[in-house]
Design a protein around this motif. Sequence first.
Motif, PDB file in Angstrom:
ATOM      1  N   LEU A   1       1.144   5.296   1.341  1.00 28.64           N
ATOM      2  CA  LEU A   1       0.597   6.222   2.336  1.00 28.64           C
ATOM      3  C   LEU A   1       0.120   7.488   1.629  1.00 28.64           C
ATOM      4  CD1 LEU A   1       3.207   5.993   5.226  1.00 28.64           C
ATOM      5  CD2 LEU A   1       0.861   5.170   5.241  1.00 28.64           C
TER       6      LEU A   1
ATOM      7  N   VAL B   1      -4.457   5.418   3.410  1.00 24.53           N
ATOM      8  CA  VAL B   1      -3.629   4.585   2.535  1.00 24.53           C
ATOM      9  C   VAL B   1      -4.363   4.299   1.227  1.00 24.53           C
ATOM     10  CG1 VAL B   1      -2.478   3.444   4.487  1.00 24.53           C
ATOM     11  CG2 VAL B   1      -4.486   2.383   3.454  1.00 24.53           C
TER      12      VAL B   1
ATOM     13  N   HIS C   1       0.843  -1.183   0.000  1.00 24.97           N
ATOM     14  CA  HIS C   1       0.000   0.000   0.000  1.00 24.97           C
ATOM     15  C   HIS C   1       0.884   1.241   0.000  1.00 24.97           C
ATOM     16  CE1 HIS C   1       0.941  -0.737   4.233  1.00 24.97           C
ATOM     17  NE2 HIS C   1       0.823   0.575   4.414  1.00 24.97           N
TER      18      HIS C   1
ATOM     19  N   CYS D   1      -4.683   8.120   9.663  1.00 21.33           N
ATOM     20  CA  CYS D   1      -3.846   7.657   8.571  1.00 21.33           C
ATOM     21  C   CYS D   1      -4.741   7.392   7.368  1.00 21.33           C
ATOM     22  CB  CYS D   1      -3.130   6.365   8.987  1.00 21.33           C
ATOM     23  SG  CYS D   1      -2.014   5.704   7.733  1.00 21.33           S
TER      24      CYS D   1
ATOM     25  N   ARG E   1      -2.509   2.892  11.017  1.00 20.32           N
ATOM     26  CA  ARG E   1      -2.154   2.402   9.677  1.00 20.32           C
ATOM     27  C   ARG E   1      -2.854   1.083   9.387  1.00 20.32           C
ATOM     28  NH1 ARG E   1       3.961   2.635   7.536  1.00 20.32           N
ATOM     29  NH2 ARG E   1       3.549   2.219   5.351  1.00 20.32           N
TER      30      ARG E   1
END
Length: 145
Positions: free
Chosen positions: A35, A69, A33, A67, A90
């Motif tokens: 960010l 992603v 993934h 977060c 995350r």
Amino acid sequence: MSAPPDPRRDWLSLLARSAPERLAEVLPALPNHALLRAPETGTVMVQGRVSATGAPFNLGEMTVTRCAVRLDCGTVGHGHVQGRSHAHARRAAVVDALMQTEDAPRLTPLLEGLRTTAQAARDLRAAKAAATRVEFFTLQRGEDA
């Protein structure tokens, strides 16, 4: 009138409230993934209500970490968790993204395990609180009648 059920809202809430260790058991290895928003910690104002239904008031600030992603397939996921755990935020974002893909049926039973654990913890807290409950009553004296 109640709002229609929103499965994504429900799993995001579950991910936010789950213990970081339990979430790591559900998804031990993170898939590839990117960010979009690296985990960052800040504060949010928490509001309360007088008698749970009355006028809102600012209760205080709470530390949260967020977060965002993007999986290799292009799906975007978001994670918001209480506290300062960057890994938890995350992982929650990755699970959110995965739940929006064809992997959702594989993850759903694992999330149900998180839900069961969370419900058991709530039931235990409620039982402990109930054990300290005090019943108040008033005795009427004879000369006051």
